[in-house]
Design a protein around this motif. Structure first.
Motif, PDB file in Angstrom:
ATOM      1  N   THR A 168      -1.546   7.150  -4.614  1.00 42.97           N
ATOM      2  CA  THR A 168      -1.156   7.633  -3.287  1.00 42.97           C
ATOM      3  C   THR A 168      -1.018   6.525  -2.249  1.00 42.97           C
ATOM      4  N   ARG A 169      -1.532   5.320  -2.514  1.00 44.16           N
ATOM      5  CA  ARG A 169      -1.487   4.229  -1.536  1.00 44.16           C
ATOM      6  C   ARG A 169      -1.351   2.902  -2.264  1.00 44.16           C
ATOM      7  N   VAL A 170      -0.598   1.996  -1.654  1.00 48.86           N
ATOM      8  CA  VAL A 170      -0.342   0.691  -2.260  1.00 48.86           C
ATOM      9  C   VAL A 170      -0.524  -0.383  -1.194  1.00 48.86           C
ATOM     10  N   SER A 171      -1.367  -1.371  -1.493  1.00 46.03           N
ATOM     11  CA  SER A 171      -1.582  -2.500  -0.598  1.00 46.03           C
ATOM     12  C   SER A 171      -0.668  -3.649  -1.020  1.00 46.03           C
ATOM     13  N   LEU A 172       0.121  -4.141  -0.051  1.00 49.54           N
ATOM     14  CA  LEU A 172       1.037  -5.248  -0.323  1.00 49.54           C
ATOM     15  C   LEU A 172       0.418  -6.559   0.158  1.00 49.54           C
ATOM     16  N   ASN A 173       1.266  -7.541   0.410  1.00 54.54           N
ATOM     17  CA  ASN A 173       0.776  -8.864   0.799  1.00 54.54           C
ATOM     18  C   ASN A 173      -0.005  -8.839   2.111  1.00 54.54           C
ATOM     19  N   PHE A 174      -0.868  -9.830   2.258  1.00 49.65           N
ATOM     20  CA  PHE A 174      -1.642 -10.027   3.475  1.00 49.65           C
ATOM     21  C   PHE A 174      -0.835 -10.905   4.424  1.00 49.65           C
ATOM     22  N   ASN A 178       6.779  -7.770   4.347  1.00 43.96           N
ATOM     23  CA  ASN A 178       5.931  -6.581   4.356  1.00 43.96           C
ATOM     24  C   ASN A 178       6.463  -5.511   5.312  1.00 43.96           C
ATOM     25  N   ALA A 179       6.955  -5.963   6.473  1.00 43.20           N
ATOM     26  CA  ALA A 179       7.414  -5.017   7.500  1.00 43.20           C
ATOM     27  C   ALA A 179       8.589  -4.174   7.018  1.00 43.20           C
ATOM     28  N   LYS A 180       9.325  -4.640   6.008  1.00 43.20           N
ATOM     29  CA  LYS A 180      10.470  -3.878   5.492  1.00 43.20           C
ATOM     30  C   LYS A 180      10.066  -2.506   4.967  1.00 43.20           C
ATOM     31  N   PHE A 181       8.802  -2.376   4.518  1.00 37.22           N
ATOM     32  CA  PHE A 181       8.375  -1.139   3.873  1.00 37.22           C
ATOM     33  C   PHE A 181       7.611  -0.212   4.823  1.00 37.22           C
TER      34      PHE A 181
END
Length: 578
Positions: A484-490, A532-535
């Motif tokens: 349900t949730r995905v963490s991308l780059n920092f 990251n902001a693209k998503f």
């Protein structure tokens, strides 16, 4: 007892007793060191009668003055270097400091005819160190100890002796008289401490051998002292029992922190709370015990794990620091007398609500469509579902595509790819025909989340948007994976970049944003933020925790080295760690 009083008590437990005394001794050490060096470089001539009387009584040669000057100069430099180790309460630094201050005192009293104030202050400091010995309890270096220091010192002394001896033996016509073999040996040994021996070379050769001998002698003392006092840096390695304990904690509380699974890096050490219900994982670099993310396990057991971690830092004179902890984690660490600053933001995407529809997603939608038309396909699988031979091939590709000598990442990187020990990791591969062109690896974030670990691609592939394609297809596959949730780059300093780009931003905000954009040429600060902001993620702040502002340079150096973005050069580390 009130909560505020409890927090103050916790902070006092982190700060050892005698903190003011140690600070005073540290600054006194620097003052005495400076006076000792100045007494040699800027000599005076105050009241030498006592020293001359002692020198005559002990029947000291004239060269003893030169040797004493060399001793004072070397001891002053070493004492300055010792100050930082004394500040961290290292027992071995205290032992060496007592010897060095005694040497300065004796050298001034017996042979050195200048700067009597330096000798008196060294004597006072020596007495103060002995009187406060109970405050210096930090353990010596468990890896690079006294034997390496002795070996390095002997190697330098041997090299200096050999250089002077070869010069003397190889130029017999430049020597007065007919000195014997033992005379040349004696001259070579005495040159290491700046004393003339029984051989009398011509002026230029005498100066050359004296300079070479003294340089090697001083170098042996200083470099040997460095190895004797260097910060403890245990060899990285995660014990099997510790790994089992961490996996048990992740099985019950793994969903609490997206960085939790990265505690299983094999270059980390672990301390557990007394109950075993919480743990802090860390690595020691450049004298900094660098933890990452929040403590694992039950929130109520965090204090026990944190207190044990801080106790180990005190025992080994490590600077405690945490990189990438959440706001909740930073709040708990601050209760122990540490400080925190916002380091950046983690991008978390809600997989249940993600869609490519809408104007905001136009760029990603076009890039994905373009690559699909070009014949790219994406496969999303658990690591356990990939055949062994294919998994080995993918790990090979990930290593080949890395592009840098050092592995990037620490707080959000597992440092291994497609490993059988991580069956729940999700592997995303992009292919064109039969050729694999891109690879993503996501680690588990509890039972219903994923955290991006690895992002690699074949640099020979010229088509842009490959990472966007893989992430988009992963998010589309999340319902079948139960995610349900995905963490991308920092994104480091994301808020600062955003503030500096707003209309009406102040001059300081704009200047800071420009500096970060300049740094992006080397460290992808702005690039990761924009990617990251693209998503359309939710931004969750992450913090850097440290003891005091004076420790920030050391902590920053350790963090950069751990993340693979700088720090101590690998070539230098290989030389120092031989």
């Amino acid at each position: 007892m009130t909560r505020a009083a409890t927090e103050r008590d916790a902070a006092r437990r982190w700060l050892p007793s005698g903190e003011t005394t140690v600070k005073l001794l540290t600054w006194s050490t620097r003052v005495v060191a400076l006076l000792a060096v100045l007494s040699v470089l800027l000599p005076g001539s105050r009241r030498p009668q006592l020293r001359e009387a002692l020198g005559a009584w002990l029947n000291l040669p004239e060269q003893a003055t030169v040797a004493a000057g060399a001793v004072v100069l070397t001891s002053g430099v070493m004492l300055w270097l010792l100050a930082n180790a004394l500040r961290r309460r290292k027992r071995r630094a205290w032992q060496v400091a007592v010897v060095v201050t005694a040497l300065i005192t004796v050298a001034h009293a017996v042979a050195w005819r200048h700067g009597i104030g330096s000798g008196v202050t060294a004597l006072v400091l020596c007495g103060a160190l002995i009187a406060t010995r109970k405050h210096f309890t930090a353990a010596p270096d468990p890896v690079y100890g006294k034997w390496r220091a002795l070996r390095v010192a002997l190697q330098l002394l041997g090299a200096g002796f050999a250089a002077v001896f070869v010069l003397l033996v190889g130029t017999p016509r430049r020597l007065s008289g007919d000195p014997s073999f033992l005379d040349a040996v004696s001259q070579s040994l005495l040159a290491l401490i700046g004393v003339s021996g029984p051989v009398h070379p011509v002026a230029w050769l005498d100066d050359l051998t004296a300079a070479i001998g003294l340089v090697f002698g001083v170098g042996a003392a200083l470099l040997g002292g460095y190895y004797l006092l260097r910060s403890a840096e245990p060899k990285p390695g995660l014990a099997a029992d510790d790994e089992d304990a961490l996996r048990a904690l992740l099985a019950t509380r793994g969903r609490d922190d997206s960085l939790g699974y990265f505690a299983l890096r094999r270059d980390k050490a672990v301390v557990l709370s007394p109950t075993g219900k919480a743990a802090v994982s860390f690595r020691v670099l450049a004298g900094v015990a660098l933890a990452s993310g929040d403590p694992l396990g039950d929130l109520e057991a965090w204090p026990g794990a944190i207190e044990r971690f801080l106790a180990e830092c005190r025992a080994n004179a490590w600077v405690p620091a945490v990189i990438g902890c959440s706001e909740r984690g930073a709040t708990v660490w601050v209760r122990y007398g540490l400080d925190a600053i916002e380091l950046g933001d983690e991008a978390v995407v809600d997989a249940t609500a993600f869609s490519l529809d809408g104007r905001a997603m136009r760029g990603v939608r076009q890039a994905v469509a373009k690559l699909r038309r070009a014949g790219y396909g994406v496969t999303v699988r658990r690591c356990s579902d990939i055949p062994d031979d294919e998994r080995a091939d993918l790990a090979d590709l990930a290593e080949r595509w890395r592009g840098t000598e050092t592995e990037r990442g620490f707080s959000m990187a597992l440092s291994r790819a497609c490993d059988p020990a991580d069956p729940d990791c999700v592997i995303v591969t992009a292919t064109r025909g039969t050729e694999v062109t891109g690879l993503l690896q996501f680690v588990p974030w509890g039972p219903d989340g994923l955290s991006l670990d690895l992002m690699r691609r074949d640099r020979a592939t010229g088509d842009n948007g490959l990472n966007e394609l893989m992430i988009t297809d992963l998010l589309a596959a999340c319902p079948t994976l139960g995610i349900t949730r995905v963490s991308l780059n920092f994104a480091v300093f994301r808020a600062a970049l955003e503030r500096g780009g707003r209309i009406g931003a102040g001059p300081v905000a704009r200047l800071w944003a420009r500096a970060l954009k300049l740094g992006s040429r080397w460290w992808q600060i702005e690039t990761l933020y924009k990617f990251n902001a693209k998503f359309a993620p939710t931004w969750l702040p992450r913090y850097l925790v440290f003891p005091a502002v004076r420790d920030l340079p050391r902590v920053a150096l350790a963090a950069m080295e751990a993340e693979g973005f700088g720090g101590r050069p690998p070539a230098l580390l290989r030389v120092l760690n031989r």
